[in-house]
Design a protein around this motif. Structure first.
Motif, PDB file in Angstrom:
ATOM      1  N   LYS A 258       0.894  -1.266   0.022  1.00  0.00           N
ATOM      2  CA  LYS A 258      -0.383  -0.330  -0.142  1.00  0.00           C
ATOM      3  C   LYS A 258       0.722   1.181   0.060  1.00  0.00           C
ATOM      4  CE  LYS A 258      -3.699  -0.132   2.288  1.00  0.00           C
ATOM      5  NZ  LYS A 258      -4.314   0.151   3.324  1.00  0.00           N
ATOM      6  N   LEU A 259       2.179   1.153   0.909  1.00  0.00           N
ATOM      7  CA  LEU A 259       2.983   2.671   0.108  1.00  0.00           C
ATOM      8  C   LEU A 259       3.347   2.481  -0.657  1.00  0.00           C
ATOM      9  CD1 LEU A 259       4.754   2.133   4.094  1.00  0.00           C
ATOM     10  CD2 LEU A 259       3.125   4.219   3.562  1.00  0.00           C
TER      11      LEU A 259
ATOM     12  N   LYS B 270       2.542   1.803  -3.722  1.00  0.00           N
ATOM     13  CA  LYS B 270       1.250   2.486  -4.067  1.00  0.00           C
ATOM     14  C   LYS B 270       1.178   3.399  -3.913  1.00  0.00           C
ATOM     15  CE  LYS B 270      -3.497   1.410  -5.311  1.00  0.00           C
ATOM     16  NZ  LYS B 270      -4.301   0.836  -5.181  1.00  0.00           N
ATOM     17  N   HIS B 271       1.221   4.366  -3.298  1.00  0.00           N
ATOM     18  CA  HIS B 271       0.757   5.641  -2.899  1.00  0.00           C
ATOM     19  C   HIS B 271       2.310   6.650  -2.718  1.00  0.00           C
ATOM     20  CE1 HIS B 271      -3.149   5.004  -3.031  1.00  0.00           C
ATOM     21  NE2 HIS B 271      -3.137   3.660  -2.281  1.00  0.00           N
ATOM     22  N   ARG B 272       3.498   5.912  -3.205  1.00  0.00           N
ATOM     23  CA  ARG B 272       4.473   6.254  -2.687  1.00  0.00           C
ATOM     24  C   ARG B 272       4.642   8.344  -3.231  1.00  0.00           C
ATOM     25  NH1 ARG B 272       8.137   3.067  -5.749  1.00  0.00           N
ATOM     26  NH2 ARG B 272       7.322   3.149  -7.604  1.00  0.00           N
ATOM     27  N   SER B 273       4.040   8.092  -4.832  1.00  0.00           N
ATOM     28  CA  SER B 273       3.741   9.046  -5.328  1.00  0.00           C
ATOM     29  C   SER B 273       3.131  10.591  -4.250  1.00  0.00           C
ATOM     30  CB  SER B 273       3.252   9.194  -6.499  1.00  0.00           C
ATOM     31  OG  SER B 273       1.873   9.476  -6.535  1.00  0.00           O
ATOM     32  N   ASP B 274       2.666  10.023  -3.853  1.00  0.00           N
ATOM     33  CA  ASP B 274       1.737  10.797  -2.745  1.00  0.00           C
ATOM     34  C   ASP B 274       1.951  11.255  -1.057  1.00  0.00           C
ATOM     35  OD1 ASP B 274      -0.353  10.811  -4.332  1.00  0.00           O
ATOM     36  OD2 ASP B 274      -1.011   9.307  -2.997  1.00  0.00           O
ATOM     37  N   LEU B 275       3.483  10.557  -0.955  1.00  0.00           N
ATOM     38  CA  LEU B 275       4.459  10.548   0.354  1.00  0.00           C
ATOM     39  C   LEU B 275       5.218  12.232   0.275  1.00  0.00           C
ATOM     40  CD1 LEU B 275       5.163   6.970   1.687  1.00  0.00           C
ATOM     41  CD2 LEU B 275       3.304   8.394   1.931  1.00  0.00           C
TER      42      LEU B 275
END
Length: 49
Positions: A39-40, A42-47
């Motif tokens: 999950k991290l 998958k959403h690494r661009s949002d971090l």
């Protein structure tokens, strides 16, 4: 002498049960960590750091 064997039998059964429980819990925690890691990723661009 028979009391010793009964004690050893109960301790052995307890050890087998505890071993099975530890294996199952280890697999569950491992799967949970892999899912959270995916999950991290998958959403690494949002971090933002």
């Amino acid at each position: 002498m028979e009391k010793v064997y009964k004690t050893m039998k109960s301790v052995g059964a307890f050890n087998v049960v505890m071993g099975i429980l530890m294996i199952v819990s280890g697999i569950c925690f491992g799967v949970a960590v892999i899912v959270k890691g995916a999950k991290l990723l998958k959403h690494r661009s949002d971090l933002i750091f």
